[in-house]
Motif scaffolding. Structure first.
Motif, PDB file in Angstrom:
ATOM      1  N   GLU A 189      10.320 104.586  39.623  1.00  0.00           N
ATOM      2  CA  GLU A 189       9.599 103.429  40.138  1.00  0.00           C
ATOM      3  C   GLU A 189       8.812 102.717  38.997  1.00  0.00           C
ATOM      4  O   GLU A 189       8.536 101.537  38.662  1.00  0.00           O
ATOM      5  N   ARG A 190       7.885 103.576  38.444  1.00  0.00           N
ATOM      6  CA  ARG A 190       6.884 102.990  37.428  1.00  0.00           C
ATOM      7  C   ARG A 190       7.803 102.304  36.153  1.00  0.00           C
ATOM      8  O   ARG A 190       7.192 101.420  35.682  1.00  0.00           O
ATOM      9  N   LEU A 191       8.635 102.917  35.688  1.00  0.00           N
ATOM     10  CA  LEU A 191       9.674 102.606  34.686  1.00  0.00           C
ATOM     11  C   LEU A 191       9.942 101.135  35.011  1.00  0.00           C
ATOM     12  O   LEU A 191      10.033 100.316  34.102  1.00  0.00           O
ATOM     13  N   LEU A 192      10.483 101.150  36.171  1.00  0.00           N
ATOM     14  CA  LEU A 192      11.085  99.820  36.648  1.00  0.00           C
ATOM     15  C   LEU A 192      10.291  98.850  36.471  1.00  0.00           C
ATOM     16  O   LEU A 192      10.435  97.711  36.359  1.00  0.00           O
ATOM     17  N   GLU A 193       9.058  99.127  37.273  1.00  0.00           N
ATOM     18  CA  GLU A 193       7.950  98.118  37.359  1.00  0.00           C
ATOM     19  C   GLU A 193       7.501  97.729  35.955  1.00  0.00           C
ATOM     20  O   GLU A 193       7.157  96.364  35.673  1.00  0.00           O
ATOM     21  N   THR A 194       7.392  98.692  35.058  1.00  0.00           N
ATOM     22  CA  THR A 194       6.683  98.409  33.623  1.00  0.00           C
ATOM     23  C   THR A 194       7.870  97.547  32.717  1.00  0.00           C
ATOM     24  O   THR A 194       7.195  96.740  31.825  1.00  0.00           O
ATOM     25  N   ALA A 195       9.042  97.874  33.294  1.00  0.00           N
ATOM     26  CA  ALA A 195       9.983  97.613  31.861  1.00  0.00           C
ATOM     27  C   ALA A 195      10.881  96.091  32.597  1.00  0.00           C
ATOM     28  O   ALA A 195      11.745  95.813  31.808  1.00  0.00           O
ATOM     29  N   ASP A 196      10.515  95.671  33.528  1.00  0.00           N
ATOM     30  CA  ASP A 196      11.291  94.624  33.993  1.00  0.00           C
ATOM     31  C   ASP A 196      11.141  93.479  33.169  1.00  0.00           C
ATOM     32  O   ASP A 196      11.723  92.247  33.363  1.00  0.00           O
ATOM     33  N   ALA A 197       9.886  93.033  32.374  1.00  0.00           N
ATOM     34  CA  ALA A 197       9.846  92.013  31.686  1.00  0.00           C
ATOM     35  C   ALA A 197      10.766  91.605  30.792  1.00  0.00           C
ATOM     36  O   ALA A 197      11.447  92.544  30.232  1.00  0.00           O
ATOM     37  N   GLU A 198      10.862  90.268  30.651  1.00  0.00           N
ATOM     38  CA  GLU A 198      12.037  89.885  29.522  1.00  0.00           C
ATOM     39  C   GLU A 198      11.517  90.415  28.032  1.00  0.00           C
ATOM     40  O   GLU A 198      12.537  90.529  27.475  1.00  0.00           O
ATOM     41  N   HIS A 199      10.277  90.690  27.626  1.00  0.00           N
ATOM     42  CA  HIS A 199      10.150  90.964  26.330  1.00  0.00           C
ATOM     43  C   HIS A 199      10.279  92.434  26.129  1.00  0.00           C
ATOM     44  O   HIS A 199      10.314  93.060  24.973  1.00  0.00           O
ATOM     45  N   VAL A 200      10.775  93.146  27.237  1.00  0.00           N
ATOM     46  CA  VAL A 200      11.117  94.697  27.117  1.00  0.00           C
ATOM     47  C   VAL A 200      12.744  94.804  26.829  1.00  0.00           C
ATOM     48  O   VAL A 200      13.262  94.210  28.133  1.00  0.00           O
ATOM     49  N   TRP A 201      13.000  95.065  25.899  1.00  0.00           N
ATOM     50  CA  TRP A 201      14.498  95.386  25.483  1.00  0.00           C
ATOM     51  C   TRP A 201      15.172  96.418  25.985  1.00  0.00           C
ATOM     52  O   TRP A 201      16.408  96.443  25.964  1.00  0.00           O
ATOM     53  N   ALA A 202      14.395  97.410  26.228  1.00  0.00           N
ATOM     54  CA  ALA A 202      14.886  98.708  26.192  1.00  0.00           C
ATOM     55  C   ALA A 202      14.206  99.842  26.874  1.00  0.00           C
ATOM     56  O   ALA A 202      12.922  99.545  27.119  1.00  0.00           O
ATOM     57  N   ILE A 203      14.582 100.818  27.266  1.00  0.00           N
ATOM     58  CA  ILE A 203      14.126 101.995  28.262  1.00  0.00           C
ATOM     59  C   ILE A 203      14.200 103.208  27.432  1.00  0.00           C
ATOM     60  O   ILE A 203      15.108 103.692  26.695  1.00  0.00           O
ATOM     61  N   GLY A 204      12.591 103.729  26.762  1.00  0.00           N
ATOM     62  CA  GLY A 204      12.665 104.829  25.965  1.00  0.00           C
ATOM     63  C   GLY A 204      11.164 104.427  25.322  1.00  0.00           C
ATOM     64  O   GLY A 204      10.538 103.453  25.304  1.00  0.00           O
TER      65      GLY A 204
END
Length: 262
Positions: A84-99
């Motif tokens: 849930e926290r990863l989804l919330e934080t990484a949803d923005a357009e300037h976030v290109w990837a998870i990790g």
């Protein structure tokens, strides 16, 4: 044009730039680095990295970032990376990837279960957001590949690749891209060189992992994104082409990776 797929812009040694990140950014542009992904290792870094991306990204230097928790972080930090926290934080357009996520048994084997659980949660966030996964793998190739396969991960980067061709093939079979750093230039890196030489040309990426590692001819010089053309030149020597051709190839590959789900 060159793309640095993995650099820590908030951790660079800025001594020669009088402590100013603008100096390192100018050096990137002078070296024809036109795109870079700033990597996050802890939620505490998010605001700083996001500010760097928004401040210094422009029409000549396309900047984005990742969101994730490095496997070498403390157990409590690893556990803070809920889906849930990863989804919330990484949803923005300037976030290109998870990790950067993954497994690192070189520094610690006492928290294997926490590392593995964190990796699985990052995979789930990547799948839901349809953003690529940035995977760190050190002394943990079997467990890393097994978890990626078991959780259905098929979209991402094995960064700073330091394993053999067989491991690269297993990652490629899952759909991953393989990113090489300046380590490929080391005389002792025969396995890595073999992997780079055998790579499908449409699945290879390059990076500095700056400020870590030492991808420049004179060891001891602080690493920075402006040196990614040197990594390209090492690959170019193996492929019998120019570093500019490797730069263009890997830039296109990274663009294709980012567009895979769009």
């Amino acid at each position: 044009m060159f793309t640095d797929t993995h650099c820590h812009l908030n951790r660079l040694d800025l001594t020669k730039y009088d402590g100013q990140l603008s100096g390192a950014i100018a050096a990137m542009k002078e070296a024809n680095v036109t795109r870079a992904m700033a990597i996050m290792c802890d939620f505490a870094e998010y605001d700083e990295i996001a500010n760097i991306v928004s401040t210094y990204g422009d029409e000549t230097l396309n900047l984005g970032m990742s969101v994730g928790i490095h496997p070498c972080e403390d157990i409590g930090v690893l556990q803070s990376a809920t889906v849930e926290r990863l989804l919330e934080t990484a949803d923005a357009e300037h976030v290109w990837a998870i990790g950067e996520t993954g497994l690192d048994y070189y520094w610690s084997t006492e928290n294997k279960k926490e590392q593995q659980a964190s990796l699985a949660r990052h995979i789930h966030a990547s799948q839901r957001l349809k953003k690529p996964l940035v995977v760190h793998m050190r002394d943990a190739k079997e467990d890393t590949i097994d978890i990626l396969k078991a959780e259905g991960a098929e979209h991402g980067i094995i960064h700073c690749f330091t394993e053999d061709w067989d491991t690269a093939k297993r990652a490629l079979d899952l759909g991953f891209y393989i990113s090489f750093s300046g380590i490929v230039s080391f005389k002792s890196a025969q396995n890595i060189k073999e992997a780079a030489q055998n790579m499908p040309r449409d699945r290879i990426l390059i990076e500095t992992d700056s400020p870590y590692l030492a991808p420049v001819p004179k060891r001891g010089r602080p690493n920075e994104p402006a040196y990614v053309p040197y990594v390209a030149s090492c690959i170019a020597d193996m492929y019998g082409c120019s570093s500019d051709e490797v730069g263009a190839l890997t830039a296109k590959n990274f663009e294709n990776l980012l567009a895979q789900y769009h």
